[in-house]
Motif scaffolding. Structure first.
Motif, PDB file in Angstrom:
ATOM      1  N   ILE A   1       3.497  31.405   5.341  1.00  0.00           N
ATOM      2  CA  ILE A   1       3.596  32.006   4.007  1.00  0.00           C
ATOM      3  C   ILE A   1       4.733  33.021   3.985  1.00  0.00           C
ATOM      4  O   ILE A   1       5.598  32.981   3.115  1.00  0.00           O
ATOM      5  N   ALA A   2       4.690  33.950   4.942  1.00  0.00           N
ATOM      6  CA  ALA A   2       5.682  35.022   4.943  1.00  0.00           C
ATOM      7  C   ALA A   2       5.705  35.715   6.291  1.00  0.00           C
ATOM      8  O   ALA A   2       4.761  35.634   7.078  1.00  0.00           O
ATOM      9  N   THR A   3       6.803  36.402   6.525  1.00  0.00           N
ATOM     10  CA  THR A   3       6.980  37.248   7.699  1.00  0.00           C
ATOM     11  C   THR A   3       6.961  38.688   7.235  1.00  0.00           C
ATOM     12  O   THR A   3       7.664  39.044   6.274  1.00  0.00           O
ATOM     13  N   ALA A   4       6.175  39.511   7.925  1.00  0.00           N
ATOM     14  CA  ALA A   4       6.020  40.915   7.526  1.00  0.00           C
ATOM     15  C   ALA A   4       6.524  41.818   8.637  1.00  0.00           C
ATOM     16  O   ALA A   4       5.943  41.863   9.718  1.00  0.00           O
ATOM     17  N   ASN A   5       7.620  42.495   8.380  1.00  0.00           N
ATOM     18  CA  ASN A   5       8.149  43.477   9.321  1.00  0.00           C
ATOM     19  C   ASN A   5       7.889  44.866   8.775  1.00  0.00           C
ATOM     20  O   ASN A   5       8.041  45.105   7.579  1.00  0.00           O
ATOM     21  N   GLN A   6       7.529  45.768   9.669  1.00  0.00           N
ATOM     22  CA  GLN A   6       7.237  47.129   9.247  1.00  0.00           C
ATOM     23  C   GLN A   6       8.494  47.776   8.698  1.00  0.00           C
ATOM     24  O   GLN A   6       9.566  47.672   9.269  1.00  0.00           O
ATOM     25  N   GLY A   7       8.336  48.417   7.553  1.00  0.00           N
ATOM     26  CA  GLY A   7       9.442  49.160   6.965  1.00  0.00           C
ATOM     27  C   GLY A   7      10.348  48.361   6.065  1.00  0.00           C
ATOM     28  O   GLY A   7      11.347  48.887   5.562  1.00  0.00           O
ATOM     29  N   SER A   8      10.017  47.101   5.842  1.00  0.00           N
ATOM     30  CA  SER A   8      10.827  46.293   4.938  1.00  0.00           C
ATOM     31  C   SER A   8       9.940  45.360   4.127  1.00  0.00           C
ATOM     32  O   SER A   8       8.763  45.176   4.459  1.00  0.00           O
ATOM     33  N   GLU A   9      10.498  44.813   3.085  1.00  0.00           N
ATOM     34  CA  GLU A   9       9.752  43.860   2.268  1.00  0.00           C
ATOM     35  C   GLU A   9       9.477  42.584   3.063  1.00  0.00           C
ATOM     36  O   GLU A   9      10.300  42.166   3.883  1.00  0.00           O
ATOM     37  N   ALA A  10       8.341  41.996   2.800  1.00  0.00           N
ATOM     38  CA  ALA A  10       8.025  40.731   3.466  1.00  0.00           C
ATOM     39  C   ALA A  10       9.007  39.647   3.021  1.00  0.00           C
ATOM     40  O   ALA A  10       9.515  39.672   1.891  1.00  0.00           O
ATOM     41  N   THR A  11       9.261  38.724   3.914  1.00  0.00           N
ATOM     42  CA  THR A  11      10.129  37.583   3.619  1.00  0.00           C
ATOM     43  C   THR A  11       9.264  36.356   3.403  1.00  0.00           C
ATOM     44  O   THR A  11       8.546  35.931   4.315  1.00  0.00           O
ATOM     45  N   TYR A  12       9.352  35.778   2.210  1.00  0.00           N
ATOM     46  CA  TYR A  12       8.483  34.676   1.833  1.00  0.00           C
ATOM     47  C   TYR A  12       9.188  33.335   2.037  1.00  0.00           C
ATOM     48  O   TYR A  12      10.392  33.202   1.802  1.00  0.00           O
ATOM     49  N   GLU A  13       8.401  32.343   2.419  1.00  0.00           N
ATOM     50  CA  GLU A  13       8.913  30.993   2.580  1.00  0.00           C
ATOM     51  C   GLU A  13       8.940  30.300   1.216  1.00  0.00           C
ATOM     52  O   GLU A  13       8.279  30.723   0.257  1.00  0.00           O
ATOM     53  N   SER A  14       9.696  29.226   1.189  1.00  0.00           N
ATOM     54  CA  SER A  14       9.800  28.451  -0.042  1.00  0.00           C
ATOM     55  C   SER A  14       8.415  27.999  -0.504  1.00  0.00           C
ATOM     56  O   SER A  14       7.616  27.496   0.291  1.00  0.00           O
ATOM     57  N   GLY A  15       8.128  28.205  -1.766  1.00  0.00           N
ATOM     58  CA  GLY A  15       6.842  27.810  -2.316  1.00  0.00           C
ATOM     59  C   GLY A  15       5.823  28.929  -2.381  1.00  0.00           C
ATOM     60  O   GLY A  15       4.739  28.740  -2.936  1.00  0.00           O
TER      61      GLY A  15
END
Lengths: 115, 110
Positions: free
Chosen positions: A46-60
């Motif tokens: 679904i997404a990658t969550a790194n501390q201190g930044s917005e999550a990066t979402y996959e297509s869809g």
């Protein structure tokens, strides 16, 4: 490997409601990941969550539907918003070590059913 | 073309036999390869990882990697009914992203 606690382990929800899933790790990790696994299917990121930044979402996958928080290096939440029966799935958080090439390790998952 | 391909099975072997699970990947620059076991209703559990060409053995499990052929396999010797599960192949690509295969369902028949 890290110990990953995920809550709740399962839930049954009404359509139109939202549920927040928590993921707690016993050590600090940079990268945390949220996956969905629909019945009989493999894992979909679904997404990658790194501390201190917005999550990066996959297509869809979009932030309005799956908002993610990552307030510190040991914790993350995934919210499934405005749920429909199509959201019935297992949701998994995972972490990987900060050294290159490390495997991912998974929490026990949240089994979600939408009525 | 999928990044990681596995035969979905189901694969059935008798107890005590060798189970052979196969995986191919498309990113030639991949350097890290993993096998996960997933029991029904449970989350994936890492059982093997391999980074170099050749074989890597851990108990009854052997991972084999052939980077020239872009091929990874998992052998399970002396298969037990408790080995019945879905086995997921995962590859870390050159962009550092993790790719999972669709999994191979294994049934060990007593």
């Amino acid at each position: 490997s890290a110990v990953i606690s995920q809550k709740p382990s399962r839930d049954i929800c009404q359509r139109g409601t939202s549920l927040t899933i928590q993921c707690q790790v016993d050590s600090q990790v940079t990268m945390m990941f949220w996956y969905r696994q629909q019945p009989g299917q493999s894992l979909t990121l679904i997404a990658t969550a790194n501390q201190g930044s917005e999550a990066t979402y996959e297509s869809g996958f979009v932030i309005d539907k799956f908002p993610i928080s990552r307030p510190n290096l040991t914790f993350s939440t995934l919210t499934v918003s405005n749920m429909s029966p199509e959201d019935s799935s297992i949701y998994l958080c995972s972490v990987e070590g900060d050294s290159g090439g490390q495997p991912q390790h998974f929490g026990d998952g949240t089994r979600l059913s939408i009525l | 073309q999928k990044e990681v391909e596995q035969n979905s099975g189901p694969l059935s072997v008798p107890e005590g036999a060798i189970a052979s699970l196969n995986c191919t990947y498309s990113d030639r620059g991949s350097q890290s390869f993993f096998w996960y076991r997933q029991y029904s209703g449970k989350s994936p559990e890492l059982i093997m990882f391999i980074y170099s060409n050749g074989d890597k053995e851990d108990g009854r499990f052997t991972a084999q990697l052939n980077k020239a052929s872009q091929y990874v396999s998992l052998l399970i010797r002396d298969s037990q009914p408790s080995d019945s599960a879905t086995y997921l192949c995962a590859v870390r690509g050159t962009g550092n992203q993790f790719y999972f295969g669709t999994g191979t369902s294994l049934t060990v028949i007593p």
